[in-house]
Design a protein around this motif. Structure first.
Motif, PDB file in Angstrom:
ATOM      1  N   ILE A 161      12.244  26.512  24.745  1.00 45.24           N
ATOM      2  CA  ILE A 161      13.485  25.827  24.355  1.00 45.24           C
ATOM      3  C   ILE A 161      14.674  26.432  25.082  1.00 45.24           C
ATOM      4  CG2 ILE A 161      15.097  25.483  22.424  1.00 45.24           C
ATOM      5  CD1 ILE A 161      12.545  25.177  20.642  1.00 45.24           C
ATOM      6  N   ALA A 162      14.748  27.754  25.126  1.00 47.16           N
ATOM      7  CA  ALA A 162      15.859  28.421  25.809  1.00 47.16           C
ATOM      8  C   ALA A 162      15.865  28.101  27.301  1.00 47.16           C
ATOM      9  CB  ALA A 162      15.773  29.931  25.587  1.00 47.16           C
ATOM     10  N   ALA A 163      14.684  27.971  27.892  1.00 50.64           N
ATOM     11  CA  ALA A 163      14.585  27.695  29.329  1.00 50.64           C
ATOM     12  C   ALA A 163      15.119  26.315  29.691  1.00 50.64           C
ATOM     13  CB  ALA A 163      13.130  27.826  29.788  1.00 50.64           C
ATOM     14  N   VAL A 164      15.052  25.370  28.774  1.00 48.75           N
ATOM     15  CA  VAL A 164      15.564  24.025  29.025  1.00 48.75           C
ATOM     16  C   VAL A 164      17.076  24.059  29.158  1.00 48.75           C
ATOM     17  CG1 VAL A 164      15.821  21.722  28.009  1.00 48.75           C
ATOM     18  CG2 VAL A 164      13.611  22.881  27.925  1.00 48.75           C
TER      19      VAL A 164
ATOM     20  N   GLN B 109      22.565  22.975  24.394  1.00 46.38           N
ATOM     21  CA  GLN B 109      22.851  23.441  23.042  1.00 46.38           C
ATOM     22  C   GLN B 109      21.575  23.410  22.210  1.00 46.38           C
ATOM     23  OE1 GLN B 109      25.890  20.624  21.893  1.00 46.38           O
ATOM     24  NE2 GLN B 109      27.518  21.980  22.586  1.00 46.38           N
ATOM     25  N   TYR B 110      21.272  24.513  21.568  1.00 41.50           N
ATOM     26  CA  TYR B 110      20.103  24.561  20.694  1.00 41.50           C
ATOM     27  C   TYR B 110      20.308  25.607  19.611  1.00 41.50           C
ATOM     28  CZ  TYR B 110      18.741  28.821  23.178  1.00 41.50           C
ATOM     29  OH  TYR B 110      18.734  30.087  23.709  1.00 41.50           O
ATOM     30  N   LEU B 111      19.655  25.388  18.508  1.00 41.90           N
ATOM     31  CA  LEU B 111      19.561  26.377  17.436  1.00 41.90           C
ATOM     32  C   LEU B 111      18.087  26.608  17.161  1.00 41.90           C
ATOM     33  CD1 LEU B 111      22.223  25.250  14.799  1.00 41.90           C
ATOM     34  CD2 LEU B 111      22.344  27.199  16.352  1.00 41.90           C
TER      35      LEU B 111
ATOM     36  N   TRP C  38      25.657  28.684  19.835  1.00 41.02           N
ATOM     37  CA  TRP C  38      24.298  28.179  19.865  1.00 41.02           C
ATOM     38  C   TRP C  38      23.360  29.333  20.154  1.00 41.02           C
ATOM     39  CZ3 TRP C  38      24.026  23.479  17.987  1.00 41.02           C
ATOM     40  CH2 TRP C  38      25.156  22.663  18.056  1.00 41.02           C
ATOM     41  N   GLY C  39      22.090  29.174  19.812  1.00 41.87           N
ATOM     42  CA  GLY C  39      21.116  30.215  20.113  1.00 41.87           C
ATOM     43  C   GLY C  39      20.130  30.435  18.980  1.00 41.87           C
ATOM     44  N   ILE C  40      19.687  31.670  18.873  1.00 34.33           N
ATOM     45  CA  ILE C  40      18.679  32.050  17.882  1.00 34.33           C
ATOM     46  C   ILE C  40      19.357  32.698  16.685  1.00 34.33           C
ATOM     47  CG2 ILE C  40      16.708  33.585  17.457  1.00 34.33           C
ATOM     48  CD1 ILE C  40      16.006  33.293  20.436  1.00 34.33           C
ATOM     49  N   TYR C  41      18.907  32.271  15.488  1.00 26.37           N
ATOM     50  CA  TYR C  41      19.437  32.834  14.243  1.00 26.37           C
ATOM     51  C   TYR C  41      18.295  33.122  13.273  1.00 26.37           C
ATOM     52  CZ  TYR C  41      24.117  31.480  15.707  1.00 26.37           C
ATOM     53  OH  TYR C  41      25.296  31.358  16.393  1.00 26.37           O
ATOM     54  N   HIS C  42      18.498  34.136  12.462  1.00 29.28           N
ATOM     55  CA  HIS C  42      17.556  34.434  11.387  1.00 29.28           C
ATOM     56  C   HIS C  42      18.014  33.725  10.120  1.00 29.28           C
ATOM     57  CE1 HIS C  42      16.218  38.454  13.396  1.00 29.28           C
ATOM     58  NE2 HIS C  42      15.760  37.378  14.018  1.00 29.28           N
ATOM     59  N   LEU C  43      17.056  33.148   9.401  1.00 28.69           N
ATOM     60  CA  LEU C  43      17.355  32.410   8.176  1.00 28.69           C
ATOM     61  C   LEU C  43      16.258  32.724   7.151  1.00 28.69           C
ATOM     62  CD1 LEU C  43      18.244  28.628   7.967  1.00 28.69           C
ATOM     63  CD2 LEU C  43      16.989  29.835   6.206  1.00 28.69           C
TER      64      LEU C  43
ATOM     65  N   GLN D 183      28.117  34.833   9.768  1.00 36.34           N
ATOM     66  CA  GLN D 183      29.344  35.069  10.532  1.00 36.34           C
ATOM     67  C   GLN D 183      29.682  33.903  11.452  1.00 36.34           C
ATOM     68  OE1 GLN D 183      28.320  38.749  12.447  1.00 36.34           O
ATOM     69  NE2 GLN D 183      28.683  39.964  10.610  1.00 36.34           N
ATOM     70  N   GLN D 184      28.696  33.382  12.160  1.00 36.87           N
ATOM     71  CA  GLN D 184      28.937  32.341  13.150  1.00 36.87           C
ATOM     72  C   GLN D 184      29.066  30.939  12.552  1.00 36.87           C
ATOM     73  OE1 GLN D 184      29.235  32.271  16.650  1.00 36.87           O
ATOM     74  NE2 GLN D 184      29.628  34.461  16.428  1.00 36.87           N
ATOM     75  N   TRP D 185      28.297  30.668  11.503  1.00 42.56           N
ATOM     76  CA  TRP D 185      28.226  29.313  10.969  1.00 42.56           C
ATOM     77  C   TRP D 185      28.667  29.210   9.505  1.00 42.56           C
ATOM     78  CZ3 TRP D 185      26.665  24.865  13.644  1.00 42.56           C
ATOM     79  CH2 TRP D 185      26.235  25.086  14.948  1.00 42.56           C
ATOM     80  N   GLN D 186      28.996  30.322   8.880  1.00 39.25           N
ATOM     81  CA  GLN D 186      29.401  30.359   7.470  1.00 39.25           C
ATOM     82  C   GLN D 186      28.340  29.741   6.553  1.00 39.25           C
ATOM     83  OE1 GLN D 186      32.029  29.325   9.889  1.00 39.25           O
ATOM     84  NE2 GLN D 186      32.095  31.548   9.947  1.00 39.25           N
ATOM     85  N   VAL D 187      27.095  29.978   6.865  1.00 41.28           N
ATOM     86  CA  VAL D 187      25.985  29.501   6.044  1.00 41.28           C
ATOM     87  C   VAL D 187      25.340  30.724   5.397  1.00 41.28           C
ATOM     88  CG1 VAL D 187      23.748  28.338   6.060  1.00 41.28           C
ATOM     89  CG2 VAL D 187      25.605  27.476   7.475  1.00 41.28           C
ATOM     90  N   VAL D 188      25.371  30.751   4.063  1.00 40.78           N
ATOM     91  CA  VAL D 188      24.889  31.899   3.303  1.00 40.78           C
ATOM     92  C   VAL D 188      23.641  31.503   2.514  1.00 40.78           C
ATOM     93  CG1 VAL D 188      25.503  33.603   1.536  1.00 40.78           C
ATOM     94  CG2 VAL D 188      27.268  32.715   3.079  1.00 40.78           C
ATOM     95  N   GLN D 189      22.659  32.367   2.532  1.00 38.40           N
ATOM     96  CA  GLN D 189      21.399  32.105   1.823  1.00 38.40           C
ATOM     97  C   GLN D 189      21.444  32.685   0.416  1.00 38.40           C
ATOM     98  OE1 GLN D 189      19.615  30.077   3.679  1.00 38.40           O
ATOM     99  NE2 GLN D 189      21.235  30.506   5.136  1.00 38.40           N
TER     100      GLN D 189
END
Length: 183
Positions: A29-32, A35-37, A101-106, A162-168
């Motif tokens: 996905i990153a190689a393409v 914008q990606y998550l 955009w990029g990789i995030y832990h959830l 921090q980046q998206w203000q999405v809290v688990q």
């Protein structure tokens, strides 16, 4: 082998074919480009399919006692939490409030072992007046599996917040919500 929570910047080191295939997917996905998550998660459970929650609910009611691995640590993450967070990410993007955009832990907040997760499931069963097995915590070495499992599956999710203000939610809170929807 890391002592603390893994960040998105830590170098991945998959232990088996499953992890290697996930990493290969991320790299493709990153190689393409563009914008990606990519959302990395762990210990996913639901009220559908095959997963730890459903297996434990069944086995805890069928067996008088069970031995559960107590030295593998992570954050049980409800599929509903992942869905809610994904929706929030899309809504923030559509509103022009996207983070990088990029990789995030959830994952859910907090941590426990498989033993602790099984105990929480058992507490719920007992609260419903159902029979529940006695649990014993054991080391991974006492429960060999074909695939090697990491002792530490904890992910640092602060970048997503921090980046998206999405809290688990906390993992126990999400488990309660999941179980409430099961009925």
């Amino acid at each position: 082998s890391k002592e603390g929570r893994y960040t998105e910047d830590d170098t991945p080191c998959p232990l088996g074919v499953y992890g290697q295939s996930k990493l290969a997917g991320e790299q493709a996905i990153a190689a393409v480009g563009g914008q990606y998550l990519i959302l990395r998660t762990s210990w996913v459970y639901s009220t559908h399919g095959k997963n730890f929650l459903l297996t434990m609910q069944r086995l805890l009611q069928e067996k008088p006692q069970m031995r559960i691995v107590a030295d593998q640590i992570g954050a049980p993450t409800w599929a509903g939490t992942i869905a809610h967070s994904t929706r929030a990410l899309i809504e923030r993007w559509q509103a022009g409030q996207a983070g990088d955009w990029g990789i995030y832990h959830l994952t859910a907040q907090g941590e426990t072992s498989w033993f602790g997760f099984a105990q929480a499931i058992g507490e719920h069963l007992r609260a419903e007046g159902k029979a529940c097995a006695e649990l014993e915590g054991i080391p991974s070495s006492a429960y060999p599996t074909p695939a090697k499992r990491p002792l530490n599956s904890r992910l640092n999710c602060s970048r997503l917040q921090q980046q998206w203000q999405v809290v688990q939610p906390q993992w126990r809170e999400a488990l309660r919500e999941c179980l409430a929807k099961q009925h």
